[in-house]
Scaffold this active site. Structure first.
Site, PDB file in Angstrom:
ATOM      1  N   GLU A   1       0.941  -1.119  -0.056  1.00  0.00           N
ATOM      2  CA  GLU A   1       0.023   0.073   0.165  1.00  0.00           C
ATOM      3  C   GLU A   1       0.915   1.144  -0.077  1.00  0.00           C
ATOM      4  OE1 GLU A   1      -1.623   0.664   3.819  1.00  0.00           O
ATOM      5  OE2 GLU A   1      -3.267   1.712   3.138  1.00  0.00           O
TER       6      GLU A   1
ATOM      7  N   ASN B   1      -7.004   5.964  -1.757  1.00  0.00           N
ATOM      8  CA  ASN B   1      -5.814   5.140  -1.253  1.00  0.00           C
ATOM      9  C   ASN B   1      -5.993   3.843  -2.374  1.00  0.00           C
ATOM     10  OD1 ASN B   1      -4.027   3.264  -0.215  1.00  0.00           O
ATOM     11  ND2 ASN B   1      -4.592   3.810   1.704  1.00  0.00           N
TER      12      ASN B   1
ATOM     13  N   LYS C   1      -9.386   1.948  -1.527  1.00  0.00           N
ATOM     14  CA  LYS C   1      -9.754   1.369  -0.325  1.00  0.00           C
ATOM     15  C   LYS C   1     -11.175   1.667   0.123  1.00  0.00           C
ATOM     16  CE  LYS C   1      -7.206   1.325   3.869  1.00  0.00           C
ATOM     17  NZ  LYS C   1      -6.025   1.701   4.655  1.00  0.00           N
TER      18      LYS C   1
ATOM     19  N   GLU D   1      -5.635   8.941   7.812  1.00  0.00           N
ATOM     20  CA  GLU D   1      -6.033   8.298   6.648  1.00  0.00           C
ATOM     21  C   GLU D   1      -7.654   8.704   6.415  1.00  0.00           C
ATOM     22  OE1 GLU D   1      -4.712   3.917   7.104  1.00  0.00           O
ATOM     23  OE2 GLU D   1      -5.741   4.355   5.081  1.00  0.00           O
TER      24      GLU D   1
ATOM     25  N   CYS E   1      -4.812  -3.109   3.150  1.00  0.00           N
ATOM     26  CA  CYS E   1      -4.425  -2.763   4.607  1.00  0.00           C
ATOM     27  C   CYS E   1      -5.762  -2.869   5.553  1.00  0.00           C
ATOM     28  CB  CYS E   1      -3.958  -1.291   4.955  1.00  0.00           C
ATOM     29  SG  CYS E   1      -2.842  -1.378   6.304  1.00  0.00           S
TER      30      CYS E   1
ATOM     31  N   ASN F   1       0.357  -0.935   5.465  1.00  0.00           N
ATOM     32  CA  ASN F   1       1.246  -0.167   6.383  1.00  0.00           C
ATOM     33  C   ASN F   1       0.596  -0.090   7.710  1.00  0.00           C
ATOM     34  OD1 ASN F   1       3.161   2.192   4.696  1.00  0.00           O
ATOM     35  ND2 ASN F   1       1.621   1.157   3.575  1.00  0.00           N
TER      36      ASN F   1
END
Ligand code: ING
Length: 315
Positions: free
Chosen positions: A46, A115, A132, A151, A177, A202
């Site tokens: 990612e 993302n 994402k 995020e 993730c 991450n």
């Protein structure tokens, strides 16, 4: 037998001031190693082009809108993919006949931020993109934290869901993730016959809302991917950007997981490392056509709450 030799290309830390060109050189080194090992597919993490920038509060922070000095924040997003700095990776992969997935921060032409992961076939054609769905962390600056997890401030939740693609000789899908922690992620793709799910991550070791979970990060990481693989009869490739990145210790433990739920290969370092396995996609049938024969055994009429209710409601 439909086998695919896959490399999980784990990355160690990317420094805040590390030029993308240096990161791309690292990615190409990993690509070369994978090609030399006979791989047809390389899975990168990612946000693989930059440091994990949501750990910082990079705008003026207050209120709902992102305002203030956007120079650094905007510098972490790609407005096209491929682009000038990543084209060498795309070209080299095509020359070698190796496909890859690559996570990056996407800024759309109308200014939306996702993302995102791109999936490229061995002939260099773009198979698809994934944005994402589950965005963790918090929306506004929380100065009391040792580091931020913004995020939810820097990325929109995707409305596009979990698609699968006919590629690499099988049915493949992507997640990112935090998605890997939600069983729905795997099941939605399982209901589309997925045989391989590629997941970059991450994951800071320190979890501010409940530091008691810190020591369990590695266990939880493999737990959710092994369960997702087994319960949907699919291979799962989980690839970390790990190590101590800008002072934040991040989980490595990249792994390739079989449809049985067994770990077929895993990382032993927290740096740039290739984790390689030869994956028999036909193994998926051993689970999809027996224990997890969805059409024969599932009871969706019993599962209505899963899509009709968002948060838990106790009796
Ligand atoms: N990271 C984390 C993840 O779900 C997180 C969020 C951090 C969860 C620490 C638990 C502990 O792996 C991303 N990027 O989703």
């Amino acid at each position: 037998m439909r086998t695919l030799r896959i490399a999980a290309a784990q990355l160690g830390p990317i420094a805040r001031d590390e030029p993308r060109s240096e990161v791309v050189a690292r990615l190409i080194d990993l690509l070369h190693g994978a090609a030399e090992a006979g791989c047809q597919l390389v899975v990168f993490p990612e946000l693989a082009l930059t440091t994990f920038f949501p750990r910082w509060h990079l705008d003026d922070g207050e209120g709902d809108e992102i305002t203030g000095d956007l120079t650094e924040l905007d510098s972490y997003y790609e407005t096209s993919m491929p682009n000038a700095v990543t084209q060498p990776l795309f070209d080299e992969a095509q020359r070698l006949g190796v496909g890859f997935s690559l996570g990056y921060a996407e800024m759309t032409s109308d200014g939306r931020r996702f993302n995102t992961t791109i999936l490229v076939e061995r002939d260099g054609s773009v198979v698809g993109h994934y944005r994402k769905v589950h965005i963790p962390g918090h929306e506004t600056h929380e100065p009391e934290r040792e580091f931020q997890h913004l995020e939810r401030r820097y990325f929109e939740e995707s409305q596009e869901g979990f698609g699968v693609y006919s590629a690499f000789g099988g049915v493949v899908g992507m997640a990112t993730c935090n998605d890997r922690r939600w069983p729905e992620t795997y099941r939605v793709m399982g209901l589309q016959g997925v045989e391989l799910i590629m997941i970059g991550y991450n994951t800071p070791i320190y979890y501010a809302p409940d530091p008691g979970q810190n020591l369990l990060q590695g266990f939880h990481n493999h737990l959710v991917m092994q369960a997702g693989a087994y319960q949907n009869g699919t291979w799962v490739v989980g690839v970390a950007k790990g190590g101590t990145e800008e002072g934040v210790e991040s989980l490595a433990q990249s792994a390739i997981i079989a449809p049985s739920g067994q770990i077929a290969a895993q990382a032993v370092t927290t740096g740039d490392e290739l984790v390689i396995a030869t994956c028999d996609l036909d193994w998926c049938k051993q689970y999809k056509e027996t224990l997890f024969d969805f059409d024969r055994y599932r009871r969706p009429e019993m599962y209505g709450l899963i899509t009709s209710r968002k948060g838990a409601i106790s009796p």
